[in-house]
Enzyme design. Structure first.
Site, PDB file in Angstrom:
ATOM      1  N   ALA A  66       7.027   4.868  -1.881  1.00 29.52           N
ATOM      2  CA  ALA A  66       6.508   4.905  -0.515  1.00 29.52           C
ATOM      3  C   ALA A  66       7.536   5.570   0.394  1.00 29.52           C
ATOM      4  O   ALA A  66       8.733   5.609   0.079  1.00 29.52           O
ATOM      5  CB  ALA A  66       6.206   3.495  -0.027  1.00 29.52           C
ATOM      6  N   GLY A 112       5.525   2.406  -4.996  1.00 30.71           N
ATOM      7  CA  GLY A 112       4.125   2.685  -4.715  1.00 30.71           C
ATOM      8  C   GLY A 112       3.527   3.717  -5.643  1.00 30.71           C
ATOM      9  O   GLY A 112       2.312   3.735  -5.866  1.00 30.71           O
ATOM     10  N   GLU A 115       2.558   1.798  -8.678  1.00 33.41           N
ATOM     11  CA  GLU A 115       1.419   0.971  -8.278  1.00 33.41           C
ATOM     12  C   GLU A 115       0.144   1.802  -8.191  1.00 33.41           C
ATOM     13  O   GLU A 115      -0.947   1.335  -8.555  1.00 33.41           O
ATOM     14  CB  GLU A 115       1.719   0.290  -6.947  1.00 33.41           C
ATOM     15  CG  GLU A 115       2.771  -0.809  -7.080  1.00 33.41           C
ATOM     16  CD  GLU A 115       3.212  -1.394  -5.756  1.00 33.41           C
ATOM     17  OE1 GLU A 115       3.157  -2.616  -5.596  1.00 33.41           O
ATOM     18  OE2 GLU A 115       3.619  -0.603  -4.865  1.00 33.41           O
ATOM     19  N   GLU A 135      11.638  -2.189  -5.725  1.00 32.17           N
ATOM     20  CA  GLU A 135      11.568  -2.722  -4.367  1.00 32.17           C
ATOM     21  C   GLU A 135      12.612  -3.795  -4.047  1.00 32.17           C
ATOM     22  O   GLU A 135      13.115  -3.862  -2.925  1.00 32.17           O
ATOM     23  CB  GLU A 135      10.163  -3.290  -4.095  1.00 32.17           C
ATOM     24  CG  GLU A 135       9.082  -2.235  -3.842  1.00 32.17           C
ATOM     25  CD  GLU A 135       8.438  -1.724  -5.109  1.00 32.17           C
ATOM     26  OE1 GLU A 135       7.392  -1.061  -5.023  1.00 32.17           O
ATOM     27  OE2 GLU A 135       8.980  -1.974  -6.222  1.00 32.17           O
TER      28      GLU A 135
END
Length: 260
Positions: A66, A112, A115, A135
């Site tokens: 992200a 992300g 994910e 993360e």
């Protein structure tokens, strides 16, 4: 439709969506997530699109994570909204899409990015792929479904280790874990995804839609996956695809499914 951060093309029944921010290693920001939602929604509605492949531009990354600069100053409330909105419009949306979605993971798929790949129906990877959920090294946890989908795919113990260490695994380890279905060279990655897509397209799109619902039901709290399977199985008997498929089998010919 015009996009700033992604590319979307459809050829021979396959829509290829490419995250196109190579200077940012294809990191996901709010605008990119919204554009991806629009592209997936359009492809799912299109009669010309039977399978969707998602990948990243360039040779270095699928999606490297992200865009941290967008949320570094968020508070508790905004952080919760970020995760909830992202899951709703993209990650959960892809998982429950009726059109099959293949992630072609080239290079880094971190945070992300992993994910996003895990939200797809299955994954193929290039030999240079690196995957992880780093993360906790930033003082946060995966917020786009990573703590839920990773254990489903690789098992609780391996997921705990990957999340807690914030480490990366390579393509071969991802294959061993069951995180990806196939590994190939970067040059052959899209060709492999397209080959699998072509096999999918030989079959009933209506039946595949029902199968996606039934398989996903097994991973939802409070939902009886067996009942969902029975319901979807029964619905197939009222479709033109079922009539064509069974007739073709009895006539010993290849089925030509109408998709109805």
């Amino acid at each position: 439709m015009s996009y700033q951060n992604i590319l979307s093309t459809t050829n021979n029944g396959i829509t290829t969506i490419t995250v196109n921010r190579p200077n940012k290693l294809n990191a996901l920001n709010k605008a990119t997530i919204e554009e991806l939602h629009g592209a997936f929604k359009a492809a799912n509605k299109s009669k010309d699109s039977k399978v969707i492949i998602i990948t990243g531009s360039g040779e270095k990354a699928f999606v490297a994570g992200a865009d941290i600069s967008e949320f570094a100053d968020f508070d508790v409330k905004n952080g919760g909204k970020l995760a909830a909105n992202g899951q709703k419009i993209l990650f959960d949306y892809i998982e429950n899409l009726s059109t099959p979605v293949i992630a072609a993971v080239n290079g880094f798929a971190l945070g992300g990015g992993l994910e996003l790949a895990m939200a797809c129906h299955f994954r193929v990877a290039s030999t240079n792929a690196k995957m992880g959920l780093p993360e906790v090294s930033l003082g946060v946890i995966p917020g786009y479904g990573g703590t839920q989908r990773l254990p489903q795919l690789v098992g609780k113990g391996r997921a705990m280790e990957m999340v807690m260490t914030a480490g990366m695994i390579d393509a071969n380890q991802a294959l061993e874990y069951g995180l990806v279905n196939h590994v190939t060279s970067q040059e052959e990655l899209i060709a492999l995804a397209e080959k699998i897509a072509s096999k999918i397209m030989r079959n009933s799109s209506v039946a595949i839609k029902g199968a996606i619902k039934a398989i996903n039901a097994n991973y939802k709290d409070g939902v009886d996956g067996y009942k969902t399977e029975i319901k979807q199985f029964g619905k197939c008997f009222g479709t033109e695809d079922f009539k064509e498929g069974t007739t073709a089998f009895l006539e010993k010919r290849k089925a030509d499914f109408p998709g109805k």
